[in-house]
Design a protein around this motif. Structure first.
Motif, mmCIF file in Angstrom:
data_model
loop_
_atom_site.group_PDB
_atom_site.id
_atom_site.type_symbol
_atom_site.label_atom_id
_atom_site.label_comp_id
_atom_site.label_asym_id
_atom_site.label_seq_id
_atom_site.Cartn_x
_atom_site.Cartn_y
_atom_site.Cartn_z
ATOM 1 N N GLN A 1 0.811 -1.223 0.000
ATOM 2 C CA GLN A 1 0.000 0.000 0.000
ATOM 3 C C GLN A 1 0.845 1.273 0.000
ATOM 4 O OE1 GLN A 1 -3.244 0.316 -0.444
ATOM 5 N NE2 GLN A 1 -3.414 -1.897 -0.612
ATOM 6 N N ASP A 2 1.937 1.292 0.746
ATOM 7 C CA ASP A 2 2.700 2.525 0.934
ATOM 8 C C ASP A 2 3.860 2.694 -0.037
ATOM 9 O OD1 ASP A 2 1.004 3.004 3.056
ATOM 10 O OD2 ASP A 2 2.345 2.065 4.517
ATOM 11 N N VAL A 3 4.314 1.595 -0.650
ATOM 12 C CA VAL A 3 5.462 1.688 -1.549
ATOM 13 C C VAL A 3 5.060 1.383 -2.992
ATOM 14 C CG1 VAL A 3 7.756 0.775 -2.065
ATOM 15 C CG2 VAL A 3 7.073 1.110 0.303
ATOM 16 N N LEU A 4 4.424 0.242 -3.219
ATOM 17 C CA LEU A 4 4.117 -0.153 -4.593
ATOM 18 C C LEU A 4 2.925 0.570 -5.188
ATOM 19 C CD1 LEU A 4 4.825 -3.978 -4.549
ATOM 20 C CD2 LEU A 4 6.201 -2.157 -5.501
ATOM 21 N N MET A 5 1.859 0.742 -4.420
ATOM 22 C CA MET A 5 0.670 1.391 -4.973
ATOM 23 C C MET A 5 0.942 2.834 -5.405
ATOM 24 S SD MET A 5 -1.613 -0.629 -5.552
ATOM 25 C CE MET A 5 -2.493 -2.092 -5.106
ATOM 26 N N PRO A 6 1.693 3.643 -4.638
ATOM 27 C CA PRO A 6 2.026 4.973 -5.153
ATOM 28 C C PRO A 6 2.834 4.906 -6.455
ATOM 29 C CG PRO A 6 2.377 4.918 -2.798
ATOM 30 C CD PRO A 6 2.083 3.519 -3.224
ATOM 31 N N PHE A 7 3.718 3.922 -6.555
ATOM 32 C CA PHE A 7 4.471 3.752 -7.804
ATOM 33 C C PHE A 7 3.529 3.402 -8.957
ATOM 34 C CE2 PHE A 7 6.839 0.986 -10.739
ATOM 35 C CZ PHE A 7 7.782 1.895 -11.173
ATOM 36 N N ILE A 8 2.568 2.508 -8.692
ATOM 37 C CA ILE A 8 1.593 2.131 -9.727
ATOM 38 C C ILE A 8 0.758 3.338 -10.118
ATOM 39 C CG2 ILE A 8 -0.492 0.749 -10.155
ATOM 40 C CD1 ILE A 8 0.838 -1.492 -8.503
ATOM 41 N N SER A 9 0.392 4.173 -9.139
ATOM 42 C CA SER A 9 -0.415 5.356 -9.463
ATOM 43 C C SER A 9 0.384 6.370 -10.280
ATOM 44 C CB SER A 9 -0.958 5.999 -8.191
ATOM 45 O OG SER A 9 0.087 6.546 -7.423
ATOM 46 N N ILE A 10 1.697 6.422 -10.076
ATOM 47 C CA ILE A 10 2.527 7.315 -10.895
ATOM 48 C C ILE A 10 2.565 6.814 -12.332
ATOM 49 C CG2 ILE A 10 4.906 8.060 -11.313
ATOM 50 C CD1 ILE A 10 5.277 8.144 -8.259
ATOM 51 N N VAL A 11 2.736 5.508 -12.508
ATOM 52 C CA VAL A 11 2.832 4.921 -13.847
ATOM 53 C C VAL A 11 1.468 4.928 -14.549
ATOM 54 C CG1 VAL A 11 3.340 2.790 -15.108
ATOM 55 C CG2 VAL A 11 4.825 3.501 -13.245
ATOM 56 N N ALA A 12 0.413 4.503 -13.831
ATOM 57 C CA ALA A 12 -0.907 4.354 -14.443
ATOM 58 C C ALA A 12 -1.746 5.627 -14.369
ATOM 59 C CB ALA A 12 -1.658 3.208 -13.776
ATOM 60 N N GLY A 13 -1.335 6.599 -13.580
ATOM 61 C CA GLY A 13 -2.118 7.817 -13.435
ATOM 62 C C GLY A 13 -2.966 7.790 -12.175
ATOM 63 N N LYS A 14 -3.434 6.619 -11.787
ATOM 64 C CA LYS A 14 -4.164 6.437 -10.530
ATOM 65 C C LYS A 14 -4.176 4.950 -10.197
ATOM 66 C CE LYS A 14 -8.773 5.867 -12.443
ATOM 67 N NZ LYS A 14 -10.159 6.146 -12.268
ATOM 68 N N VAL A 15 -4.458 4.643 -8.935
ATOM 69 C CA VAL A 15 -4.525 3.243 -8.530
ATOM 70 C C VAL A 15 -5.829 2.661 -9.077
ATOM 71 C CG1 VAL A 15 -4.668 1.660 -6.571
ATOM 72 C CG2 VAL A 15 -3.178 3.659 -6.449
ATOM 73 N N PRO A 16 -5.747 1.563 -9.824
ATOM 74 C CA PRO A 16 -6.969 1.000 -10.385
ATOM 75 C C PRO A 16 -7.924 0.511 -9.293
ATOM 76 C CG PRO A 16 -5.042 -0.340 -10.957
ATOM 77 C CD PRO A 16 -4.570 0.822 -10.176
ATOM 78 N N ASP A 17 -9.204 0.833 -9.459
ATOM 79 C CA ASP A 17 -10.223 0.408 -8.501
ATOM 80 C C ASP A 17 -11.408 -0.138 -9.290
ATOM 81 O OD1 ASP A 17 -11.735 -0.022 -6.246
ATOM 82 O OD2 ASP A 17 -12.406 2.065 -6.110
ATOM 83 N N PHE A 18 -11.688 -1.420 -9.090
ATOM 84 C CA PHE A 18 -12.755 -2.078 -9.833
ATOM 85 C C PHE A 18 -13.986 -2.340 -8.966
ATOM 86 C CE2 PHE A 18 -8.646 -3.487 -11.535
ATOM 87 C CZ PHE A 18 -8.752 -3.008 -12.832
ATOM 88 N N SER A 19 -14.033 -1.752 -7.764
ATOM 89 C CA SER A 19 -15.096 -2.082 -6.820
ATOM 90 C C SER A 19 -16.487 -1.709 -7.319
ATOM 91 C CB SER A 19 -14.828 -1.422 -5.465
ATOM 92 O OG SER A 19 -14.770 -0.018 -5.601
ATOM 93 N N SER A 20 -16.601 -0.799 -8.254
ATOM 94 C CA SER A 20 -17.921 -0.406 -8.754
ATOM 95 C C SER A 20 -18.435 -1.332 -9.862
ATOM 96 C CB SER A 20 -17.885 1.037 -9.258
ATOM 97 O OG SER A 20 -16.974 1.141 -10.337
ATOM 98 N N TRP A 21 -17.617 -2.237 -10.341
ATOM 99 C CA TRP A 21 -18.052 -3.148 -11.404
ATOM 100 C C TRP A 21 -19.034 -4.165 -10.846
ATOM 101 C CZ3 TRP A 21 -13.521 -4.879 -15.025
ATOM 102 C CH2 TRP A 21 -12.900 -3.757 -15.568
#
Length: 130
Positions: free
Chosen positions: A36-56
């Motif tokens: 959550q604190d290291v990889l997800m911020p990196f993913i949000s930098i690369v992808a633009g935001k952390v992917p969230d599929f909870s509304s599907w």
């Protein structure tokens, strides 16, 4: 009946299992924080935001939450493998010396040396006869 239960509870395996569960719970927090604190911020930098599929949703089935949990599990499994298992195995190999070249084969015994000499002499005799 109580004697059997007492023997079961006081076995060493129960204590080992309890310690493993406690350490596993603490370790889960460490890995969760790493994700959550290291990889997800990196993913949000690369992808633009952390992917969230909870509304599907698929009808009344909340498939997005399952997809989020599956992706989260895969990320945690990758983190555990690449940051813990792989370095641990490398250190273990270095410690046990698996990366070293194998030792040379042992010197043949005197009997084997003598037999080899006899075979060579017989070959020489046979070559001289021809």
């Amino acid at each position: 009946m109580l004697k059997g239960f007492k023997e079961f509870v006081l076995r060493g395996n129960i204590l080992d299992l309890a310690i493993a569960v406690i350490i596993g719970t603490a370790f889960n927090k460490v890995v969760g924080s790493l994700v959550q604190d290291v990889l997800m911020p990196f993913i949000s930098i690369v992808a633009g935001k952390v992917p969230d599929f909870s509304s599907w949703k698929l009808g009344i089935i909340n498939i997005g939450s399952f997809l989020n949990a599956t992706i989260n599990f895969l990320i945690i499994a990758l983190v555990i493998y690449f940051f813990i298992v792989t370095p641990f195995n490398t250190l273990k190999k270095m410690r046990t010396g698996e990366n070293k070249t194998p030792p040379p084969p042992p010197e043949p015994s005197e009997e084997v040396k003598l037999l080899r000499e006899m075979v060579d002499l017989l070959k020489d005799l046979k070559s001289k006869e021809n």
